[in-house]
Design a protein around this motif. Structure first.
Motif, PDB file in Angstrom:
ATOM      1  N   ILE A  86       0.832  -1.204   0.000  1.00 42.73           N
ATOM      2  CA  ILE A  86       0.000   0.000   0.000  1.00 42.73           C
ATOM      3  C   ILE A  86       0.867   1.255   0.000  1.00 42.73           C
ATOM      4  O   ILE A  86       0.574   2.228  -0.682  1.00 42.73           O
ATOM      5  N   GLY A  87       1.936   1.235   0.779  1.00 43.07           N
ATOM      6  CA  GLY A  87       2.814   2.400   0.876  1.00 43.07           C
ATOM      7  C   GLY A  87       3.890   2.165   1.921  1.00 43.07           C
ATOM      8  O   GLY A  87       3.930   1.109   2.559  1.00 43.07           O
ATOM      9  N   ASN A  88       4.756   3.142   2.070  1.00 40.24           N
ATOM     10  CA  ASN A  88       5.817   3.015   3.064  1.00 40.24           C
ATOM     11  C   ASN A  88       6.293   4.387   3.522  1.00 40.24           C
ATOM     12  O   ASN A  88       6.011   5.395   2.890  1.00 40.24           O
ATOM     13  N   GLN A  89       7.016   4.378   4.633  1.00 39.66           N
ATOM     14  CA  GLN A  89       7.642   5.590   5.158  1.00 39.66           C
ATOM     15  C   GLN A  89       9.002   5.203   5.711  1.00 39.66           C
ATOM     16  O   GLN A  89       9.120   4.249   6.495  1.00 39.66           O
ATOM     17  N   VAL A  90      10.018   5.937   5.317  1.00 39.11           N
ATOM     18  CA  VAL A  90      11.391   5.659   5.742  1.00 39.11           C
ATOM     19  C   VAL A  90      11.827   6.723   6.737  1.00 39.11           C
ATOM     20  O   VAL A  90      11.546   7.911   6.557  1.00 39.11           O
ATOM     21  N   SER A  91      12.508   6.286   7.807  1.00 36.74           N
ATOM     22  CA  SER A  91      13.083   7.234   8.766  1.00 36.74           C
ATOM     23  C   SER A  91      14.516   6.826   9.079  1.00 36.74           C
ATOM     24  O   SER A  91      14.891   5.661   8.946  1.00 36.74           O
ATOM     25  N   PHE A  92      15.309   7.797   9.478  1.00 28.55           N
ATOM     26  CA  PHE A  92      16.741   7.619   9.675  1.00 28.55           C
ATOM     27  C   PHE A  92      17.109   8.020  11.094  1.00 28.55           C
ATOM     28  O   PHE A  92      16.611   9.026  11.607  1.00 28.55           O
ATOM     29  N   HIS A  93      18.020   7.251  11.718  1.00 24.25           N
ATOM     30  CA  HIS A  93      18.325   7.470  13.130  1.00 24.25           C
ATOM     31  C   HIS A  93      19.805   7.243  13.416  1.00 24.25           C
ATOM     32  O   HIS A  93      20.391   6.253  12.981  1.00 24.25           O
ATOM     33  N   GLU A  94      20.372   8.158  14.183  1.00 24.29           N
ATOM     34  CA  GLU A  94      21.708   7.947  14.752  1.00 24.29           C
ATOM     35  C   GLU A  94      21.511   7.250  16.093  1.00 24.29           C
ATOM     36  O   GLU A  94      20.676   7.683  16.895  1.00 24.29           O
ATOM     37  N   LEU A  95      22.249   6.198  16.341  1.00 23.11           N
ATOM     38  CA  LEU A  95      22.147   5.484  17.611  1.00 23.11           C
ATOM     39  C   LEU A  95      22.757   6.343  18.719  1.00 23.11           C
ATOM     40  O   LEU A  95      23.924   6.725  18.649  1.00 23.11           O
ATOM     41  N   ALA A  96      21.965   6.659  19.729  1.00 17.13           N
ATOM     42  CA  ALA A  96      22.427   7.488  20.842  1.00 17.13           C
ATOM     43  C   ALA A  96      22.802   6.650  22.053  1.00 17.13           C
ATOM     44  O   ALA A  96      23.675   7.030  22.827  1.00 17.13           O
ATOM     45  N   TYR A  97      22.139   5.497  22.231  1.00 13.07           N
ATOM     46  CA  TYR A  97      22.409   4.657  23.388  1.00 13.07           C
ATOM     47  C   TYR A  97      21.911   3.249  23.103  1.00 13.07           C
ATOM     48  O   TYR A  97      20.871   3.077  22.474  1.00 13.07           O
ATOM     49  N   SER A  98      22.660   2.266  23.589  1.00 15.31           N
ATOM     50  CA  SER A  98      22.250   0.877  23.423  1.00 15.31           C
ATOM     51  C   SER A  98      22.680   0.092  24.651  1.00 15.31           C
ATOM     52  O   SER A  98      23.774   0.296  25.185  1.00 15.31           O
ATOM     53  N   TYR A  99      21.821  -0.786  25.106  1.00 19.14           N
ATOM     54  CA  TYR A  99      22.148  -1.667  26.228  1.00 19.14           C
ATOM     55  C   TYR A  99      21.886  -3.096  25.787  1.00 19.14           C
ATOM     56  O   TYR A  99      20.805  -3.410  25.295  1.00 19.14           O
ATOM     57  N   VAL A 100      22.876  -3.964  25.935  1.00 19.27           N
ATOM     58  CA  VAL A 100      22.752  -5.363  25.552  1.00 19.27           C
ATOM     59  C   VAL A 100      22.890  -6.206  26.806  1.00 19.27           C
ATOM     60  O   VAL A 100      23.949  -6.258  27.426  1.00 19.27           O
ATOM     61  N   LYS A 101      21.818  -6.866  27.208  1.00 21.27           N
ATOM     62  CA  LYS A 101      21.802  -7.633  28.448  1.00 21.27           C
ATOM     63  C   LYS A 101      22.794  -8.794  28.436  1.00 21.27           C
ATOM     64  O   LYS A 101      23.491  -9.038  29.407  1.00 21.27           O
ATOM     65  N   GLU A 102      22.864  -9.510  27.321  1.00 19.50           N
ATOM     66  CA  GLU A 102      23.737 -10.688  27.257  1.00 19.50           C
ATOM     67  C   GLU A 102      25.178 -10.361  27.608  1.00 19.50           C
ATOM     68  O   GLU A 102      25.859 -11.134  28.252  1.00 19.50           O
ATOM     69  N   ASP A 103      25.638  -9.221  27.169  1.00 16.68           N
ATOM     70  CA  ASP A 103      27.022  -8.829  27.407  1.00 16.68           C
ATOM     71  C   ASP A 103      27.170  -7.983  28.665  1.00 16.68           C
ATOM     72  O   ASP A 103      28.280  -7.661  29.061  1.00 16.68           O
TER      73      ASP A 103
END
Length: 110
Positions: A86-103
């Motif tokens: 039907i349609g789409n919308q694209v957005s762009f993001h710089e990663l500001a913070y990430s937390y990974v539980k496994e590590d």
């Protein structure tokens, strides 16, 4: 890191078909700077289905290199044949913070 989200709306009942198309990669996985591809199907929509395509890149330049490449053009050359989109919308993001539980680590300001 740089993230790109493509929110694709498809006719009700067609999200699985779209997901299957993305499982057959056409070169993105070999492109310099590519890190990850995730597909999420939005739950609970009544009028249409939605698949969010998330790609993660080392940086914006890596994404732009792929976006302007022959690999991208070839991967998207038949997209108009899929009449269930039907349609789409694209957005762009710089990663500001990430937390990974496994590590048990947090990564800030990547």
């Amino acid at each position: 890191m740089y993230n790109v989200t493509n929110s694709i709306r498809v006719k009700k009942g067609y999200s699985g078909k779209l997901v299957e198309r993305f499982k057959i990669r056409k070169g993105i996985e070999k492109f310099p700077g590519f890190i990850r591809l995730d597909l999420l199907v939005t739950d609970g929509l009544k009028d249409y289905d939605e698949v969010r395509v998330y790609t993660t890149w080392e940086n914006k330049e890596s994404f732009e290199g792929w976006f302007h490449s022959d690999v991208f053009q070839k991967a998207h050359e038949n997209r108009k044949q899929h009449d269930y989109v039907i349609g789409n919308q694209v957005s762009f993001h710089e990663l500001a913070y990430s937390y990974v539980k496994e590590d048990e680590r947090a990564v800030e300001n990547l």
